[in-house]
Motif scaffolding. Sequence first.
Motif, PDB file in Angstrom:
ATOM      1  N   ILE A  65       0.829  -1.211   0.000  1.00  0.00           N
ATOM      2  CA  ILE A  65       0.000   0.000   0.000  1.00  0.00           C
ATOM      3  C   ILE A  65       0.859   1.254   0.000  1.00  0.00           C
ATOM      4  O   ILE A  65       0.575   2.227  -0.702  1.00  0.00           O
ATOM      5  CB  ILE A  65      -0.941   0.003   1.223  1.00  0.00           C
ATOM      6  CG1 ILE A  65      -1.976  -1.114   1.100  1.00  0.00           C
ATOM      7  CG2 ILE A  65      -1.646   1.351   1.356  1.00  0.00           C
ATOM      8  CD1 ILE A  65      -2.836  -1.292   2.327  1.00  0.00           C
ATOM      9  N   MET A  66       1.944   1.234   0.758  1.00  0.00           N
ATOM     10  CA  MET A  66       2.729   2.452   0.954  1.00  0.00           C
ATOM     11  C   MET A  66       3.704   2.747  -0.167  1.00  0.00           C
ATOM     12  O   MET A  66       4.016   3.906  -0.426  1.00  0.00           O
ATOM     13  CB  MET A  66       3.503   2.370   2.276  1.00  0.00           C
ATOM     14  CG  MET A  66       2.641   2.448   3.512  1.00  0.00           C
ATOM     15  SD  MET A  66       3.628   2.422   5.020  1.00  0.00           S
ATOM     16  CE  MET A  66       4.600   3.907   4.830  1.00  0.00           C
ATOM     17  N   SER A  67       4.183   1.728  -0.853  1.00  0.00           N
ATOM     18  CA  SER A  67       5.311   1.912  -1.766  1.00  0.00           C
ATOM     19  C   SER A  67       5.050   2.961  -2.838  1.00  0.00           C
ATOM     20  O   SER A  67       5.808   3.926  -2.979  1.00  0.00           O
ATOM     21  CB  SER A  67       5.684   0.577  -2.419  1.00  0.00           C
ATOM     22  OG  SER A  67       4.575   0.048  -3.120  1.00  0.00           O
ATOM     23  N   SER A  68       3.966   2.805  -3.598  1.00  0.00           N
ATOM     24  CA  SER A  68       3.706   3.763  -4.675  1.00  0.00           C
ATOM     25  C   SER A  68       3.184   5.091  -4.143  1.00  0.00           C
ATOM     26  O   SER A  68       3.469   6.142  -4.705  1.00  0.00           O
ATOM     27  CB  SER A  68       2.704   3.175  -5.673  1.00  0.00           C
ATOM     28  OG  SER A  68       1.472   2.942  -5.042  1.00  0.00           O
ATOM     29  N   ALA A  69       2.422   5.045  -3.039  1.00  0.00           N
ATOM     30  CA  ALA A  69       1.864   6.289  -2.487  1.00  0.00           C
ATOM     31  C   ALA A  69       2.961   7.204  -1.971  1.00  0.00           C
ATOM     32  O   ALA A  69       2.816   8.430  -1.976  1.00  0.00           O
ATOM     33  CB  ALA A  69       0.879   5.969  -1.370  1.00  0.00           C
TER      34      ALA A  69
END
Length: 458
Positions: A65-69
Amino acid sequence: MITPKVSLFAPCHCGSGRKYKNCCWKAEKREYARGRSAASSVINDVFAFLNHEYEFDKDVIVDTIMSSACDCYNHDYVLKVLETADGFMTLLFNDTGVADYMIEPGKTVIDLYLEEKRNVLHPMAVEFLQGWRKSGISLYRVKSVDLRKSLTVTDLLSKKTVTVSDNERSDILNRGDTFFGRVVKTYEEYLFSPVILPVHPRVVDGILEEFREEKASIPRSKTVSWRCFFKKNWEIIPEYWLEEELYRHSERSVKFDTEGDSVSHYRFTFNLFPGNIFQVRKQLLDIPGMKKNSETEFDLVFDLSNHKTVQLDTLSIASLTLTDSSLVMTPGTASIAEYVLSLLTLNLEEYIEDIEHEILYRDSEQVEGDQNDEFTIPPHIEKEFFTELLDRYYRNWFDTPIPALNGLSPRESAKSPESRKYLTLLLKKMDLLSLMDGIVFYDSSWLWEELGLEREQY
């Protein structure tokens, strides 16, 4: 199990011949309360099951969830935002982790938990978990509120409207609020899962368009329901919400660019049509709170003496410099920028050719001083305060003659086919101003409704 739709004065369904109120109602009401309590408590048990039994998978969920955001933000800034939004993040990761993410082929955490615990769970807890497993996160708007009882919400993607029983959230959410959430069918009623992620109404149209484009880009997705689409692509909504949360916090505190430089100020340059400097100066001085320091220098000042939560009598919220060809405005914060941009656009529309937007970085030679040193309104009051000012200004604006509307007021222009197109252009430009990078969003949709105009989508 109590059925809320049954009249208390109807014959009891057990066949005793007595009224439901005088027969099974009290016992079923007590059992129903126990069931609701069990459904609520099982949430934490499932979350603990995820964190204890599948700790590695929890890390995978979080990282995915966090990587691209987080790609466009400095690492230290991301950690700072995560600290301030820890409760939301925990619910977000856990909710998706137990209901959508496949821990084993074809099985979520809820599936595995039910396999192990079903026989010791209350029937309503089982029903809730099964409904939670089947449901998907979606984007909802509150249609109406029955205080301390329920909310009627509309799924903006599927267009389905349901009434959700929730004492707590019916006290918190208001009509028109939008949020990412999950509605769970349990027996004869609908309940929320734990996750409620607030979304500003101003960005809803953009979110819907992005999701539609995302769905259309996947082969054969047209025949798939939104619920199934988000179940299969479980990371899309959490990713999007986290990205919005990072951006929202960047407006309230120090913002970082991709290189890690901290943003100090925003600067807006209104390029003017030539030959109008005297008219622009006159229009500026007609704006409430505008203070003239010289022929070219102005300050926008507001009286705060009646605002009990702010320990200031007056507040200088923006400085302006007027030249023959431009008006340069430097606001104190992003919230102030939204307010001042609206004021200047409404009053100077016919003299403005275009607007340029700059971000100034701390320690930059362009920054001559830190205006925020004198700005001491607490952050939790700031947004509320300037939204209140904008609401108040716009209500007066409806009946104020506007030069850009040939001297007609917005209400008068709305009634004239010839002037209505100019009014529409003005409202559209005001909408687009709040989409500039770094500006706090203000929901101006009510202006269109007040004037009886259909809001354009863009």
